[in-house]
Write a protein that holds these residues in place. Structure first.
Motif, PDB file in Angstrom:
ATOM      1  N   PHE A  62       0.850  -1.202   0.000  1.00 47.69           N
ATOM      2  CA  PHE A  62       0.000   0.000   0.000  1.00 47.69           C
ATOM      3  C   PHE A  62       0.878   1.243   0.000  1.00 47.69           C
ATOM      4  CE2 PHE A  62      -2.698   3.384   1.028  1.00 47.69           C
ATOM      5  CZ  PHE A  62      -3.971   3.025   0.621  1.00 47.69           C
ATOM      6  N   ASP A 213       1.909  -3.279   6.857  1.00 47.53           N
ATOM      7  CA  ASP A 213       0.905  -4.329   7.091  1.00 47.53           C
ATOM      8  C   ASP A 213       0.248  -4.158   8.463  1.00 47.53           C
ATOM      9  OD1 ASP A 213       1.335  -5.387   4.632  1.00 47.53           O
ATOM     10  OD2 ASP A 213       2.721  -6.955   5.304  1.00 47.53           O
ATOM     11  N   LEU A 216      -2.338  -1.573   8.055  1.00 49.26           N
ATOM     12  CA  LEU A 216      -3.485  -2.121   7.311  1.00 49.26           C
ATOM     13  C   LEU A 216      -4.336  -3.005   8.218  1.00 49.26           C
ATOM     14  CD1 LEU A 216      -1.793  -2.977   3.886  1.00 49.26           C
ATOM     15  CD2 LEU A 216      -3.533  -1.213   4.306  1.00 49.26           C
ATOM     16  N   LYS A 220      -8.241  -2.584   9.218  1.00 49.20           N
ATOM     17  CA  LYS A 220      -9.190  -3.681   9.034  1.00 49.20           C
ATOM     18  C   LYS A 220      -9.965  -3.969  10.319  1.00 49.20           C
ATOM     19  CE  LYS A 220      -9.216  -7.629   6.032  1.00 49.20           C
ATOM     20  NZ  LYS A 220      -8.519  -8.809   5.566  1.00 49.20           N
ATOM     21  N   ALA A 237      -7.989   1.873  -1.702  1.00 54.31           N
ATOM     22  CA  ALA A 237      -7.180   0.693  -2.029  1.00 54.31           C
ATOM     23  C   ALA A 237      -7.749  -0.026  -3.248  1.00 54.31           C
ATOM     24  CB  ALA A 237      -7.131  -0.263  -0.837  1.00 54.31           C
TER      25      ALA A 237
END
Ligand SMILES: *Cc1c(COP(=O)(O)O)cnc(C)c1O
Length: 394
Positions: A62, A213, A216, A220, A237
């Motif tokens: 990302f 990560d 992210l 989430k 995204a």
């Protein structure tokens, strides 16, 4: 009413941004448009992502350019990570830390400000204490390059603290990316953003942005939806990701052309050579300014190579000199913000603006104005000091 053709005055941009543009970037801006879902344009986005990963020194999948200036990246860093009630430790030693803390509060978060005087770094020990004394903290946010003071904040010690306390590490790299090392992966930075008009020498309008990560996963795991629809990275995204490419908002096509070209220039020069160039030019500038009686605000060791902030003695009419620089010499430099208004100059040597010729041009103009004002009696003294730096072998 006929509005006349606009021919901008010639300017040498040596302020806190925007910086000068390379002709190749100007040319890229006039590239014919493609649709933002055209396969030919999607290929360009892939290239931009690869080049952004390179300047951020990261493998983060990302890694994108947020539509909007640096403040959009700043806002995105908070709205995506912070939910109402979350605590964030924010290093506050200038305008941008202050702004960040205010965004945390607008999002319903709790900003724990770790303050330092303007012109000083935020001490890692003060962050350590705040982490010990606070309850659970969602993130620690620090500005690597505080453009309001010229302070270069060391990141590594704070990076270690974030890992020890298992909290996210947010870094504002607006005035460093492309001019000083920003090692996202090595420093375990979870959210990092910049702006195109500073050391990348592109017009303002995009904010390079990368998420680890860990970041992210935090996005989430949100219980509430992102406070901003426009800056919701979970939605964005789907546009940047290969495979989905779903419409979210129309990409600023021309700006992305320009960014791609600016990043190609960074890659051609190479990061190490670019950092050496910025360092050398800022050292020469500081050597010259010191001879003029204008000492840097931050202490040695914490001075940015991309933005030099010097204090102005009270007998020098700060804003008049700045106005003369602009009207007589076409040179833009920045004044002070907030408590530093009227007390400092902020001189940006960012990207295309960071050259030996620009340093000598500015010092020459300042010497002339200082002689006219009667504050300097030895012409050439600043230029000589700068030249001594340039004559040192690299
Ligand atoms: C310039 C700057 C910003 C804001 O960027 P804009 O492009 O003006 O929105 C944020 N942080 C720092 C450190 C900056 O220098």
């Amino acid at each position: 009413m006929a509005v006349k053709n606009f021919v901008p005055p010639r300017r040498l941009l040596l302020g806190p941004g925007p910086s000068m543009l390379h002709p190749r970037v100007l040319r890229a801006l006039s590239t014919p448009l493609l649709g933002h879902l055209d396969p030919a344009f999607l290929a360009i986005m892939d290239e931009i992502q690869t080049l952004l990963r390179f300047v951020f020194q990261t493998e983060n999948r990302f890694t994108i350019a947020v539509s909007g200036t640096g403040s959009a990246g700043m806002e995105a860093s908070i709205v995506n990570i912070v939910e109402p009630g979350d605590a964030v430790i924010v290093g506050v030693n200038g305008v941008f830390g202050t702004r960040w803390a205010s965004i945390v509060e607008r999002c319903g978060g709790k900003a724990i400000r770790v303050e330092a005087p303007w012109g000083q770094i935020v001490e890692p020990d003060a962050i350590r204490q705040a982490l010990r004394q606070s309850g659970p903290v969602k993130a620690v946010a620090v500005v690597q390059a505080e453009t309001s003071t010229g302070v270069w904040q060391p990141l590594e010690p704070i990076s270690h603290l974030c890992r020890e306390h298992d909290t996210l590490f947010l870094v504002d790299a607006v005035t460093s990316l492309g001019g000083a090392p920003v090692d996202v992966d090595r420093w375990n930075i979870d959210v990092c953003y910049s702006a195109t008009q500073k050391c990348l020498s592109c017009p303002p309008g995009l904010s390079p942005f990368t998420l680890s990560d860990r970041a992210l996963a935090a996005i989430k795991a949100r219980r509430t939806s992102c406070q901003s629809w426009y800056l919701d990275m979970a939605l964005i995204a789907d546009y940047w990701a290969e495979g989905t490419r779903a419409y979210h908002h129309t990409a600023p096509i021309s700006m992305l052309y320009a960014l791609r070209e600016a990043l190609r220039l960074v890659e051609e020069e190479g990061l190490p050579a670019r950092f050496v160039r910025h360092q050398r030019n800022s050292e020469a500038l500081i050597a010259g300014l010191t001879e003029l009686g204008l000492p840097p605000l931050p202490p040695i060791g914490h001075r940015l190579p991309t933005l030099t902030c010097v204090t102005i003695p009270s007998h020098i009419p700060e804003s008049e000199i700045r106005a003369s620089l602009l009207s007589t010499y076409g040179i833009e430099i920045g004044g002070g913000l907030g408590p530093l208004k009227g007390k400092v100059w902020r001189i940006g040597l960012m990207g295309e603006s960071s050259t030996e010729a620009h340093v000598l041009t500015l010092l020459n103009a300042l010497e002339t104005l200082f002689i006219l004002g009667g504050w300097l009696s030895t012409p050439g003294i600043a230029l000589q000091a700068a030249s001594r730096v340039y004559s040192r072998r690299v």
